[in-house]
Scaffold this motif. Structure first.
Motif, PDB file in Angstrom:
ATOM      1  N   UNK A  22      66.891  66.885  60.000  1.00  0.00           N
ATOM      2  CA  UNK A  22      67.757  65.868  59.380  1.00  0.00           C
ATOM      3  C   UNK A  22      67.119  65.354  58.098  1.00  0.00           C
ATOM      4  N   UNK A  23      65.803  65.164  58.140  1.00  0.00           N
ATOM      5  CA  UNK A  23      65.114  64.689  56.927  1.00  0.00           C
ATOM      6  C   UNK A  23      65.280  65.696  55.784  1.00  0.00           C
ATOM      7  N   UNK A  24      65.131  66.978  56.099  1.00  0.00           N
ATOM      8  CA  UNK A  24      65.244  68.022  55.066  1.00  0.00           C
ATOM      9  C   UNK A  24      66.652  67.987  54.431  1.00  0.00           C
ATOM     10  N   UNK A  25      67.676  67.943  55.298  1.00  0.00           N
ATOM     11  CA  UNK A  25      69.057  67.922  54.793  1.00  0.00           C
ATOM     12  C   UNK A  25      69.319  66.649  53.987  1.00  0.00           C
ATOM     13  N   UNK A  26      68.733  65.536  54.441  1.00  0.00           N
ATOM     14  CA  UNK A  26      68.925  64.257  53.737  1.00  0.00           C
ATOM     15  C   UNK A  26      68.281  64.326  52.350  1.00  0.00           C
ATOM     16  N   UNK A  74      70.463  66.413  50.069  1.00  0.00           N
ATOM     17  CA  UNK A  74      71.659  65.631  49.690  1.00  0.00           C
ATOM     18  C   UNK A  74      71.298  64.587  48.628  1.00  0.00           C
ATOM     19  N   UNK A  75      70.159  63.915  48.850  1.00  0.00           N
ATOM     20  CA  UNK A  75      69.732  62.865  47.914  1.00  0.00           C
ATOM     21  C   UNK A  75      69.457  63.448  46.530  1.00  0.00           C
ATOM     22  N   UNK A  76      68.850  64.623  46.498  1.00  0.00           N
ATOM     23  CA  UNK A  76      68.553  65.252  45.206  1.00  0.00           C
ATOM     24  C   UNK A  76      69.852  65.477  44.437  1.00  0.00           C
ATOM     25  N   UNK A  77      70.889  65.928  45.149  1.00  0.00           N
ATOM     26  CA  UNK A  77      72.198  66.151  44.512  1.00  0.00           C
ATOM     27  C   UNK A  77      72.840  64.868  44.013  1.00  0.00           C
ATOM     28  N   UNK A  78      72.484  63.761  44.641  1.00  0.00           N
ATOM     29  CA  UNK A  78      73.066  62.464  44.250  1.00  0.00           C
ATOM     30  C   UNK A  78      72.172  61.721  43.249  1.00  0.00           C
ATOM     31  N   UNK A 104      74.373  64.799  63.117  1.00  0.00           N
ATOM     32  CA  UNK A 104      73.449  64.830  61.984  1.00  0.00           C
ATOM     33  C   UNK A 104      74.188  64.763  60.643  1.00  0.00           C
ATOM     34  N   UNK A 105      75.427  65.251  60.614  1.00  0.00           N
ATOM     35  CA  UNK A 105      76.212  65.213  59.378  1.00  0.00           C
ATOM     36  C   UNK A 105      76.404  63.787  58.880  1.00  0.00           C
ATOM     37  N   UNK A 106      76.306  62.823  59.799  1.00  0.00           N
ATOM     38  CA  UNK A 106      76.464  61.421  59.424  1.00  0.00           C
ATOM     39  C   UNK A 106      75.450  60.970  58.384  1.00  0.00           C
ATOM     40  N   UNK A 107      74.260  61.572  58.419  1.00  0.00           N
ATOM     41  CA  UNK A 107      73.233  61.150  57.460  1.00  0.00           C
ATOM     42  C   UNK A 107      73.671  61.463  56.022  1.00  0.00           C
ATOM     43  N   UNK A 108      74.198  62.671  55.814  1.00  0.00           N
ATOM     44  CA  UNK A 108      74.671  63.051  54.479  1.00  0.00           C
ATOM     45  C   UNK A 108      75.847  62.190  54.044  1.00  0.00           C
ATOM     46  N   UNK A 109      76.746  61.942  55.000  1.00  0.00           N
ATOM     47  CA  UNK A 109      77.924  61.121  54.682  1.00  0.00           C
ATOM     48  C   UNK A 109      77.502  59.688  54.350  1.00  0.00           C
ATOM     49  N   UNK A 110      76.529  59.185  55.105  1.00  0.00           N
ATOM     50  CA  UNK A 110      76.046  57.822  54.842  1.00  0.00           C
ATOM     51  C   UNK A 110      75.384  57.744  53.467  1.00  0.00           C
ATOM     52  N   UNK A 111      74.647  58.787  53.114  1.00  0.00           N
ATOM     53  CA  UNK A 111      73.972  58.781  51.814  1.00  0.00           C
ATOM     54  C   UNK A 111      74.990  58.791  50.669  1.00  0.00           C
TER      55      UNK A 111
END
Ligand code: CA2
Length: 148
Positions: free
Chosen positions: A33-37, A40-44, A131-138
């Motif tokens: 989850x940390x890796x995916x987060x 996602x953060x890098x893209x944002x 786990x998808x919630x983390x990306x959506x929350x970000x």
């Protein structure tokens, strides 16, 4: 210009993700989850402080740190969701956007999980999406930060 930092805080037992109860919490580990987060953060265009603690006081310290140094906060308070006035007070005291996150839909579970003590301090909640919630929350947090 330095990137704004999103704090992503994880409470008790979330370090055990991926080892048991995949039917409730999914099969991903917290490291997955940390890796995916982070991706996602890098893209944002956001920097991330991704942390987990089993200790209530440490989480309170990190919430305060997020208020002082961060641009926004995502928190999965784990079991403290249902008990922690200390975390509610810490979250209420900080002025940055806040999202409460749960992997499972706490309203579809045992009665004692249906109440979140901490939720009144959140700008919004995401739950039940694994786990998808983390990306959506970000993504949602990035929007709140840009409008703050
Ligand atoms: O659904 C969520 O994200 C929760 O915050 C997870 C907490 C639970 O106490 C909340 O009611 C809802 C617990 C996470 C514990 O995760 C484990 C994962 C694998 C094995 C053991 C615990």
């Amino acid at each position: 210009m330095a990137k704004k930092t999103a704090y992503v805080l994880n409470g008790p037992n979330l370090n055990l993700l991926g080892t048991r109860e995949p039917e409730i919490y999914g099969g991903d580990s917290l490291a997955d989850i940390e890796k995916a987060t982070r991706e996602k953060a890098a893209g944002l265009g956001l920097a991330v402080e991704f942390r987990q603690s089993n200790t209530e006081g440490t989480l309170v310290d990190w919430v305060q740190e997020a208020g002082a140094k961060g641009a926004g906060l995502i928190i999965n308070p784990g079991g403290y969701t249902h008990t922690s006035v200390a975390l509610l007070d810490a979250l209420s005291a900080i002025g940055v956007p806040k999202i409460e996150l749960h992997l499972s839909n706490i309203h579809a579970r045992e009665e004692f999980r249906r109440r979140s003590v901490t939720a009144p301090a959140a700008d919004g909640l995401i739950m039940g999406l694994g786990a998808a919630g983390y990306g959506l929350a970000l993504e949602a947090l990035a929007g709140l930060i840009s409008r703050a």
